[in-house]
Design a protein around this motif. Sequence first.
Motif, PDB file in Angstrom:
ATOM      1  N   ARG A 195       0.832  -1.210   0.000  1.00 50.82           N
ATOM      2  CA  ARG A 195       0.000   0.000   0.000  1.00 50.82           C
ATOM      3  C   ARG A 195       0.865   1.259   0.000  1.00 50.82           C
ATOM      4  NH1 ARG A 195      -4.284  -1.482   4.697  1.00 50.82           N
ATOM      5  NH2 ARG A 195      -2.402  -2.403   5.595  1.00 50.82           N
ATOM      6  N   THR A 196       1.961   1.217   0.752  1.00 50.22           N
ATOM      7  CA  THR A 196       2.875   2.360   0.762  1.00 50.22           C
ATOM      8  C   THR A 196       3.455   2.579  -0.625  1.00 50.22           C
ATOM      9  OG1 THR A 196       3.451   2.003   3.082  1.00 50.22           O
ATOM     10  CG2 THR A 196       5.005   3.283   1.756  1.00 50.22           C
ATOM     11  N   TYR A 197       3.852   1.499  -1.282  1.00 52.01           N
ATOM     12  CA  TYR A 197       4.420   1.620  -2.622  1.00 52.01           C
ATOM     13  C   TYR A 197       3.392   2.177  -3.605  1.00 52.01           C
ATOM     14  CZ  TYR A 197       6.449   0.350  -7.112  1.00 52.01           C
ATOM     15  OH  TYR A 197       6.929   0.383  -8.391  1.00 52.01           O
ATOM     16  N   GLN A 198       2.152   1.691  -3.511  1.00 52.64           N
ATOM     17  CA  GLN A 198       1.106   2.171  -4.419  1.00 52.64           C
ATOM     18  C   GLN A 198       0.908   3.677  -4.289  1.00 52.64           C
ATOM     19  OE1 GLN A 198      -2.075  -0.280  -3.008  1.00 52.64           O
ATOM     20  NE2 GLN A 198      -1.825  -1.819  -4.615  1.00 52.64           N
ATOM     21  N   VAL A 199       0.869   4.144  -3.054  1.00 49.03           N
ATOM     22  CA  VAL A 199       0.637   5.565  -2.789  1.00 49.03           C
ATOM     23  C   VAL A 199       1.801   6.423  -3.278  1.00 49.03           C
ATOM     24  CG1 VAL A 199       0.490   7.253  -0.906  1.00 49.03           C
ATOM     25  CG2 VAL A 199      -0.955   5.219  -0.865  1.00 49.03           C
ATOM     26  N   LEU A 200       3.026   5.864  -3.267  1.00 59.93           N
ATOM     27  CA  LEU A 200       4.226   6.646  -3.581  1.00 59.93           C
ATOM     28  C   LEU A 200       4.781   6.347  -4.973  1.00 59.93           C
ATOM     29  CD1 LEU A 200       6.028   6.377  -0.125  1.00 59.93           C
ATOM     30  CD2 LEU A 200       4.694   8.297  -1.012  1.00 59.93           C
ATOM     31  N   LYS A 201       4.011   5.718  -5.816  1.00 59.85           N
ATOM     32  CA  LYS A 201       4.507   5.340  -7.149  1.00 59.85           C
ATOM     33  C   LYS A 201       4.897   6.549  -7.997  1.00 59.85           C
ATOM     34  CE  LYS A 201       2.398   2.123  -9.517  1.00 59.85           C
ATOM     35  NZ  LYS A 201       1.307   1.265 -10.055  1.00 59.85           N
ATOM     36  N   ASN A 202       4.269   7.685  -7.788  1.00 54.64           N
ATOM     37  CA  ASN A 202       4.640   8.904  -8.512  1.00 54.64           C
ATOM     38  C   ASN A 202       5.718   9.688  -7.771  1.00 54.64           C
ATOM     39  OD1 ASN A 202       2.749   8.371 -10.512  1.00 54.64           O
ATOM     40  ND2 ASN A 202       1.160   9.628  -9.579  1.00 54.64           N
ATOM     41  N   TYR A 203       5.716   9.565  -6.459  1.00 57.69           N
ATOM     42  CA  TYR A 203       6.665  10.310  -5.621  1.00 57.69           C
ATOM     43  C   TYR A 203       8.097   9.809  -5.834  1.00 57.69           C
ATOM     44  CZ  TYR A 203       8.746  12.195  -1.313  1.00 57.69           C
ATOM     45  OH  TYR A 203       9.537  12.847  -0.411  1.00 57.69           O
ATOM     46  N   ILE A 204       8.280   8.488  -5.892  1.00 56.19           N
ATOM     47  CA  ILE A 204       9.628   7.908  -5.991  1.00 56.19           C
ATOM     48  C   ILE A 204      10.354   8.343  -7.261  1.00 56.19           C
ATOM     49  CG2 ILE A 204      10.899   5.739  -6.241  1.00 56.19           C
ATOM     50  CD1 ILE A 204       8.932   4.514  -4.214  1.00 56.19           C
ATOM     51  N   PRO A 205       9.751   8.198  -8.447  1.00 55.83           N
ATOM     52  CA  PRO A 205      10.464   8.649  -9.652  1.00 55.83           C
ATOM     53  C   PRO A 205      10.695  10.157  -9.683  1.00 55.83           C
ATOM     54  CG  PRO A 205       8.226   7.963 -10.198  1.00 55.83           C
ATOM     55  CD  PRO A 205       8.487   7.513  -8.793  1.00 55.83           C
ATOM     56  N   TYR A 206       9.779  10.916  -9.077  1.00 57.21           N
ATOM     57  CA  TYR A 206       9.959  12.366  -9.010  1.00 57.21           C
ATOM     58  C   TYR A 206      11.214  12.703  -8.215  1.00 57.21           C
ATOM     59  CZ  TYR A 206       9.062  17.265  -7.847  1.00 57.21           C
ATOM     60  OH  TYR A 206       9.181  18.621  -7.680  1.00 57.21           O
ATOM     61  N   LYS A 207      11.406  12.032  -7.075  1.00 62.04           N
ATOM     62  CA  LYS A 207      12.586  12.278  -6.249  1.00 62.04           C
ATOM     63  C   LYS A 207      13.862  11.832  -6.968  1.00 62.04           C
ATOM     64  CE  LYS A 207      11.095  14.323  -2.604  1.00 62.04           C
ATOM     65  NZ  LYS A 207      11.573  15.689  -2.263  1.00 62.04           N
ATOM     66  N   ARG A 208      13.789  10.738  -7.682  1.00 57.16           N
ATOM     67  CA  ARG A 208      14.958  10.277  -8.430  1.00 57.16           C
ATOM     68  C   ARG A 208      15.413  11.337  -9.431  1.00 57.16           C
ATOM     69  NH1 ARG A 208      12.599   4.388  -9.568  1.00 57.16           N
ATOM     70  NH2 ARG A 208      13.422   3.317  -7.728  1.00 57.16           N
ATOM     71  N   GLN A 209      14.451  11.881 -10.133  1.00 52.46           N
ATOM     72  CA  GLN A 209      14.788  12.893 -11.128  1.00 52.46           C
ATOM     73  C   GLN A 209      15.300  14.168 -10.459  1.00 52.46           C
ATOM     74  OE1 GLN A 209      11.535  13.957 -13.687  1.00 52.46           O
ATOM     75  NE2 GLN A 209      12.839  15.073 -15.118  1.00 52.46           N
TER      76      GLN A 209
END
Length: 250
Positions: A195-209
């Motif tokens: 559930r944590t991963y689902q909620v942060l699926k857009n957040y993680i790649p944004y932080k990577r970039q």
Amino acid sequence: MNGMSRPGNLDLDLLRSFVHIAETGSFTRAGEIVGRTQSAVSMQMQRLETIAGKPLLVRGKGGMVRLTQDGSYLLSYAQEMLELNDKIWAVFQGESPSSRIVPDDYALPIKAQREAFTMQVMVTLLTNRKFSEANALIMRYVENHTMVNPKEINQKDDDLIMSLLSMLEYISINFLSNSMDRNIILRQRKSGLLRTYQVLKNYIPYKRQAWGRLNAYRSFEEVIKNYILVDSKISDYAANGAEPALDASS
């Protein structure tokens, strides 16, 4: 001269001890692996933090050691540097890097130690105020069936999420290296991790970039994709795009 200062050098011995501390959660165990006393390893970490100019490790209750946000940032690069160093060294020693075999139990505590370490981390996640706040924040998104938009959250929520992700990445690194008891993680926190991963699926790649770090939170993603999504119900979600039931059990 163009007036630019020369960059400093990171000591690989310090980085090696740092990585083993992150992998085992223990100064003592890391010292056993690198052939140093616990106090010598502590002094190494003091030197490394002086060089970095930031705290990298925090000692918790029961002797558990966790990474700070800066420590988590350093870890992935330290692992890459050591891997490259070891490959070069193997070549000059007449070995083939690809043929080097790392025993399954290399640098790992015995089963009882893994279980105790895992439970310490789990207790921290469940009782630490900051992680509890971060989890409550994530659960609000889960309940609303929405994902975190990194461009719209405030600084406090951003800090909470980064702290939670740093801990989850730390757990995932230890999970993948067998330093943690996988059964405890999968039995108790499987649905929560998903559930944590689902909620942060857009957040993680944004932080990577934003950070320019393509490997940020890769271990967490690997655990999700290779160990969590193998469940048949969850795999159906991955294939069909239908959200699984977000119940409290795993």
